[in-house]
Write a protein that holds these residues in place. Structure first.
Motif, PDB file in Angstrom:
ATOM      1  N   THR A  84       0.850  -1.187   0.000  1.00 35.71           N
ATOM      2  CA  THR A  84       0.000   0.000   0.000  1.00 35.71           C
ATOM      3  C   THR A  84       0.889   1.241   0.000  1.00 35.71           C
ATOM      4  N   ARG A  85       0.226   2.356  -0.257  1.00 38.58           N
ATOM      5  CA  ARG A  85       0.931   3.636  -0.208  1.00 38.58           C
ATOM      6  C   ARG A  85       0.602   4.334   1.096  1.00 38.58           C
ATOM      7  N   VAL A  86       1.600   4.455   1.954  1.00 41.27           N
ATOM      8  CA  VAL A  86       1.383   5.051   3.267  1.00 41.27           C
ATOM      9  C   VAL A  86       1.085   6.537   3.140  1.00 41.27           C
ATOM     10  N   ASP A  87       1.729   7.203   2.155  1.00 41.08           N
ATOM     11  CA  ASP A  87       1.579   8.652   2.036  1.00 41.08           C
ATOM     12  C   ASP A  87       0.253   9.041   1.395  1.00 41.08           C
ATOM     13  N   ALA A  88      -0.505   8.055   0.891  1.00 41.25           N
ATOM     14  CA  ALA A  88      -1.764   8.368   0.215  1.00 41.25           C
ATOM     15  C   ALA A  88      -2.986   7.932   1.026  1.00 41.25           C
ATOM     16  N   ILE A  89      -2.814   7.612   2.322  1.00 41.48           N
ATOM     17  CA  ILE A  89      -3.939   7.169   3.164  1.00 41.48           C
ATOM     18  C   ILE A  89      -4.915   8.318   3.367  1.00 41.48           C
ATOM     19  N   GLU A  90      -6.208   8.009   3.191  1.00 43.74           N
ATOM     20  CA  GLU A  90      -7.283   8.982   3.382  1.00 43.74           C
ATOM     21  C   GLU A  90      -8.400   8.306   4.170  1.00 43.74           C
ATOM     22  N   PRO A  91      -9.293   9.098   4.777  1.00 40.64           N
ATOM     23  CA  PRO A  91     -10.377   8.492   5.577  1.00 40.64           C
ATOM     24  C   PRO A  91     -11.201   7.487   4.800  1.00 40.64           C
ATOM     25  N   ASP A  92     -11.438   7.761   3.526  1.00 38.77           N
ATOM     26  CA  ASP A  92     -12.253   6.836   2.733  1.00 38.77           C
ATOM     27  C   ASP A  92     -11.417   5.796   2.002  1.00 38.77           C
ATOM     28  N   ASN A  93     -10.118   5.830   2.195  1.00 37.63           N
ATOM     29  CA  ASN A  93      -9.242   4.841   1.552  1.00 37.63           C
ATOM     30  C   ASN A  93      -8.090   4.580   2.504  1.00 37.63           C
ATOM     31  N   LEU A  94      -8.334   3.713   3.478  1.00 35.11           N
ATOM     32  CA  LEU A  94      -7.352   3.495   4.526  1.00 35.11           C
ATOM     33  C   LEU A  94      -6.147   2.690   4.053  1.00 35.11           C
ATOM     34  N   MET A  95      -6.326   1.903   2.996  1.00 32.46           N
ATOM     35  CA  MET A  95      -5.207   1.102   2.491  1.00 32.46           C
ATOM     36  C   MET A  95      -5.131   1.247   0.963  1.00 32.46           C
ATOM     37  N   PRO A  96      -4.625   2.417   0.484  1.00 33.18           N
ATOM     38  CA  PRO A  96      -4.510   2.612  -0.973  1.00 33.18           C
ATOM     39  C   PRO A  96      -3.522   1.617  -1.568  1.00 33.18           C
ATOM     40  N   GLU A  97      -4.027   0.788  -2.455  1.00 30.76           N
ATOM     41  CA  GLU A  97      -3.197  -0.273  -3.015  1.00 30.76           C
ATOM     42  C   GLU A  97      -2.245   0.289  -4.081  1.00 30.76           C
ATOM     43  N   LEU A  98      -1.126  -0.399  -4.204  1.00 29.55           N
ATOM     44  CA  LEU A  98      -0.176  -0.026  -5.246  1.00 29.55           C
ATOM     45  C   LEU A  98      -0.693  -0.488  -6.608  1.00 29.55           C
ATOM     46  N   PRO A  99      -0.234   0.162  -7.716  1.00 32.75           N
ATOM     47  CA  PRO A  99      -0.651  -0.290  -9.047  1.00 32.75           C
ATOM     48  C   PRO A  99      -0.252  -1.742  -9.267  1.00 32.75           C
ATOM     49  N   ALA A 100      -1.037  -2.396 -10.092  1.00 29.29           N
ATOM     50  CA  ALA A 100      -0.733  -3.791 -10.428  1.00 29.29           C
ATOM     51  C   ALA A 100       0.604  -3.855 -11.162  1.00 29.29           C
ATOM     52  N   PRO A 101       1.306  -4.970 -11.070  1.00 32.36           N
ATOM     53  CA  PRO A 101       2.587  -5.103 -11.766  1.00 32.36           C
ATOM     54  C   PRO A 101       2.454  -4.777 -13.259  1.00 32.36           C
ATOM     55  N   GLY A 102       3.357  -3.930 -13.740  1.00 36.59           N
ATOM     56  CA  GLY A 102       3.347  -3.528 -15.143  1.00 36.59           C
ATOM     57  C   GLY A 102       2.630  -2.218 -15.401  1.00 36.59           C
ATOM     58  N   GLU A 103       1.782  -1.766 -14.455  1.00 40.62           N
ATOM     59  CA  GLU A 103       1.051  -0.525 -14.669  1.00 40.62           C
ATOM     60  C   GLU A 103       1.934   0.706 -14.417  1.00 40.62           C
ATOM     61  N   SER A 104       2.822   0.597 -13.454  1.00 42.93           N
ATOM     62  CA  SER A 104       3.712   1.717 -13.130  1.00 42.93           C
ATOM     63  C   SER A 104       5.151   1.207 -13.080  1.00 42.93           C
ATOM     64  N   PRO A 105       5.928   1.407 -14.175  1.00 43.05           N
ATOM     65  CA  PRO A 105       7.329   0.963 -14.165  1.00 43.05           C
ATOM     66  C   PRO A 105       8.139   1.593 -13.040  1.00 43.05           C
ATOM     67  N   LEU A 106       7.751   2.797 -12.597  1.00 44.03           N
ATOM     68  CA  LEU A 106       8.498   3.449 -11.526  1.00 44.03           C
ATOM     69  C   LEU A 106       8.306   2.689 -10.207  1.00 44.03           C
ATOM     70  N   ILE A 107       7.041   2.316  -9.874  1.00 45.17           N
ATOM     71  CA  ILE A 107       6.775   1.540  -8.654  1.00 45.17           C
ATOM     72  C   ILE A 107       7.428   0.169  -8.760  1.00 45.17           C
ATOM     73  N   ASP A 108       7.330  -0.449  -9.953  1.00 43.55           N
ATOM     74  CA  ASP A 108       7.943  -1.765 -10.138  1.00 43.55           C
ATOM     75  C   ASP A 108       9.457  -1.698  -9.934  1.00 43.55           C
ATOM     76  N   ALA A 109      10.109  -0.630 -10.458  1.00 45.16           N
ATOM     77  CA  ALA A 109      11.554  -0.498 -10.293  1.00 45.16           C
ATOM     78  C   ALA A 109      11.916  -0.305  -8.831  1.00 45.16           C
ATOM     79  N   ALA A 110      11.085   0.468  -8.086  1.00 41.56           N
ATOM     80  CA  ALA A 110      11.359   0.701  -6.661  1.00 41.56           C
ATOM     81  C   ALA A 110      11.256  -0.589  -5.867  1.00 41.56           C
ATOM     82  N   LEU A 111      10.291  -1.440  -6.208  1.00 38.56           N
ATOM     83  CA  LEU A 111      10.091  -2.682  -5.480  1.00 38.56           C
ATOM     84  C   LEU A 111      10.998  -3.803  -5.945  1.00 38.56           C
TER      85      LEU A 111
END
Length: 595
Positions: free
Chosen positions: A209-236
């Motif tokens: 999940t994205r800790v910096d994107a937590i909101e009252p209506d979205n307590l556990m914002p999920e990360l993009p699926a593999p392949g959707e964000s090359p930047l997130i994939d590279a970080a992980l």
């Protein structure tokens, strides 16, 4: 390239090699600049990510240390204080309450909540021993910080802090605990601390999940699926820094830092343009400076090429002078580069050989002319006596033959005279005796002496009016000039045409005598060599072979010796003229008339 001069080829070769060198340097320099800026930006992102992680870790450690200080107040040394006492102690922790916005709690050795600083329904008396972070804390009985979890009673995304409470003898008595709400806590760096156009993300590697994107209506914002964000994939991926390109073509320079105690990955990235923009600016500056240097170099190359080829140009000019004007062009200085000195030496040697040949030729022509003149004078005198019937009347046929021989003898005498006069002119021995001459009389004399020649060529000689002013000239030499002009006009004019002799003033100081015909004139290409020796416009014709090519050259020499000049122009026929100064007495009269 065929028609380019040596200097031009040298300049083009130098400029092209310079441009190629500058181009290669610019290409290599640009790549190195981009690589350097990419490395600098990568290191900066690593430092930024490390800085964020350190700040978060410090804030976590500060809260955990504060709980440790609180835990020391929860026991009398042997056991936990009564629940009422614990609650009063918690109520007084206003500073700690700011650190733990969800509340402060005390848990017994079984992880049951027994005291809290702010009331939350159903929290006191609840056992948390089944929660994973409590199980780990109970097992280790060491200070513990949980990964982000959903609060059992609060229902918010939180981080739980636990610090063991121990008796003086080290027995475990329970936990001092506190929780923070990740939705509104100051635990993460503020957005203002992020560089403009940069990306800063906090990823929970356990829950994805994205800790910096937590909101009252979205307590556990999920990360993009593999392949959707090359930047997130590279970080992980575990690669802590590098360059990645998104599907839309956007490129990023990224760096990551993992905070193990909470399982958070700090991702910091900036657009790749931040590396190429300064590199491009530096490259443009380099190109601008290189362009100025190339222009300076071009100017220097052109100047050097001119300096280098100037001796060659002088040699070429001297050769053209030698071949066209048949005059001595002078020696070349044997200085400069070895090749130039060698060429100048060869040129001077050629001149010496040519001068020797000219001297030999002139001596030969002079000797032959003198040797021919004596018998030719005798032949001419005898023919003159025969033509005048001094030896008695001749038959008509013999009389015609004598006249033909006499005419050709006169022509030979003129040719020999031309040769001797020109040799004298070359030696500086040709002398003139100027005196006042009336233009009308000298024109009439020239017309009379050349009338027979004109009749042979079926040409009509016409004399126009001439000014009364006298001119300073040598009558014999002036007639020689006019005879030459008339002879050429008769030879090169169509049969039945007219040759006109005229004179007119040129200002108040000179008179111009003109011989004009109705022929085609002199070819334009031949005009620069018209008054040069041995030059003939119709070198391959019968008319050209009738002369030596010295006539006009002698006319030029004679006119110069008399203080005048000769010239030519075309206007419905060829016009040859000789211009001479007016006699001093007539000049004085002209000045008096003007006054």
């Amino acid at each position: 390239m065929k028609n380019l001069s040596f200097g031009g080829r040298f300049a083009i070769l130098s400029v092209c090699s310079t441009l190629l060198t500058v181009g290669l340097l610019a290409f290599v320099a640009y790549r190195e600049l981009v690589a350097d800026f990419e490395q600098v930006l990568t290191q900066r992102q690593q430092l930024e990510a490390q800085s964020y992680a350190n700040r978060v870790n410090q804030r976590l450690q500060l809260r955990l240390s504060s709980l440790g200080a609180l835990a020391a107040q929860m026991t009398d040394g042997t056991r936990l204080l009564p629940a009422e006492t614990l609650a009063r102690i918690l109520q007084r922790q206003s500073l700690l309450a700011d650190f733990f916005d969800i509340g402060l709690l005390v848990f017994d050795e079984n992880a049951v909540a027994i005291a809290e600083n702010q009331y939350v329904p159903g929290r006191l008396g609840t056992s948390y021993a089944d929660r994973s972070h409590f199980r780990e804390a109970l097992a280790s009985r060491e200070p513990y910080i949980s990964r982000p979890i959903i609060g059992r009673t609060t229902g918010v995304m939180l981080v739980s802090f636990l610090h063991p409470i121990k008796a003086d003898d080290g027995r475990f008595l329970g936990f001092a605990g506190g929780s923070i709400n990740l939705n509104n806590t100051a635990l993460l760096p503020e957005p203002v601390a992020v560089t403009p156009n940069a990306v800063f993300k906090v990823l929970d590697t356990q829950n994805f999940t994205r800790v910096d994107a937590i909101e009252p209506d979205n307590l556990m914002p999920e990360l993009p699926a593999p392949g959707e964000s090359p930047l997130i994939d590279a970080a992980l991926s575990g690669i802590t820094s590098g360059v990645v390109e998104e599907s839309d073509g956007q490129r990023w320079i990224y760096a990551t830092k993992h905070l193990e105690r909470v399982g958070w990955l700090f991702l910091r990235a900036v657009p790749y343009e931040q590396a190429t923009a300064p590199a491009r600016a530096s490259f443009q500056q380099f190109v601008a400076i290189s362009g100025v240097l190339v222009l300076v170099m071009l100017a220097l190359v052109l100047a050097l090429s001119r300096i280098t080829t100037a001796p060659l140009e002088r040699m070429a000019a001297r050769l053209r002078t030698m071949t066209r004007q048949m005059e001595n062009p002078g020696r070349l200085a044997e200085t400069g580069a070895p090749e130039i000195r060698s060429l100048a030496r060869a040129f001077n040697q050629l001149l010496e050989e040519r001068e020797a040949l000219d001297e030999l030729k002139n001596q030969f022509v002079s000797n032959i002319s003198h040797e021919l003149r004596t018998p030719l004078t005798s032949i001419n005198g005898s023919l003159t006596l025969l033509a005048s019937n001094a030896a008695g009347p001749l038959p008509d046929k013999a009389n015609r033959m004598v006249k033909v021989a006499l005419r050709n003898s006169d022509q030979l005498q003129r040719l020999i005279g031309d040769l001797l006069d020109f040799n004298k002119a070359l030696a500086g021995e040709l002398a003139v005796k100027t005196q006042p001459v009336i233009p009308a009389e000298i024109l009439a004399e020239a017309a009379s002496s050349n009338r027979a020649l004109a009749e042979i060529h079926n040409i009509r000689l016409v004399q126009e009016t001439a000014p009364d002013a006298q001119i300073m000239a040598d009558p014999y030499r002036l007639k020689q000039i006019l005879d030459n002009f008339i002879s050429n006009a008769c030879k090169f004019s169509p049969a039945g045409s007219t040759v006109t002799l005229s004179a007119h003033r040129e200002g108040n100081l000179r008179v111009r005598l003109v011989v004009a015909d109705q022929g085609e004139g002199v070819p334009e290409l031949f005009l620069p060599r018209l008054f040069h020796r041995f030059a003939q416009a119709e070198a391959g014709s019968d008319r050209a072979r009738a002369g030596t090519g010295l006539g006009l050259a002698i006319c030029d020499q004679l006119a110069t010796l008399m203080g005048g000049q000769v010239g030519y122009f075309y206007q419905r026929g060829a016009h040859f003229w000789v211009e001479l100064p007016i006699a001093p007495t007539d000049q004085s009269e002209n000045r008096d008339e003007d006054a």
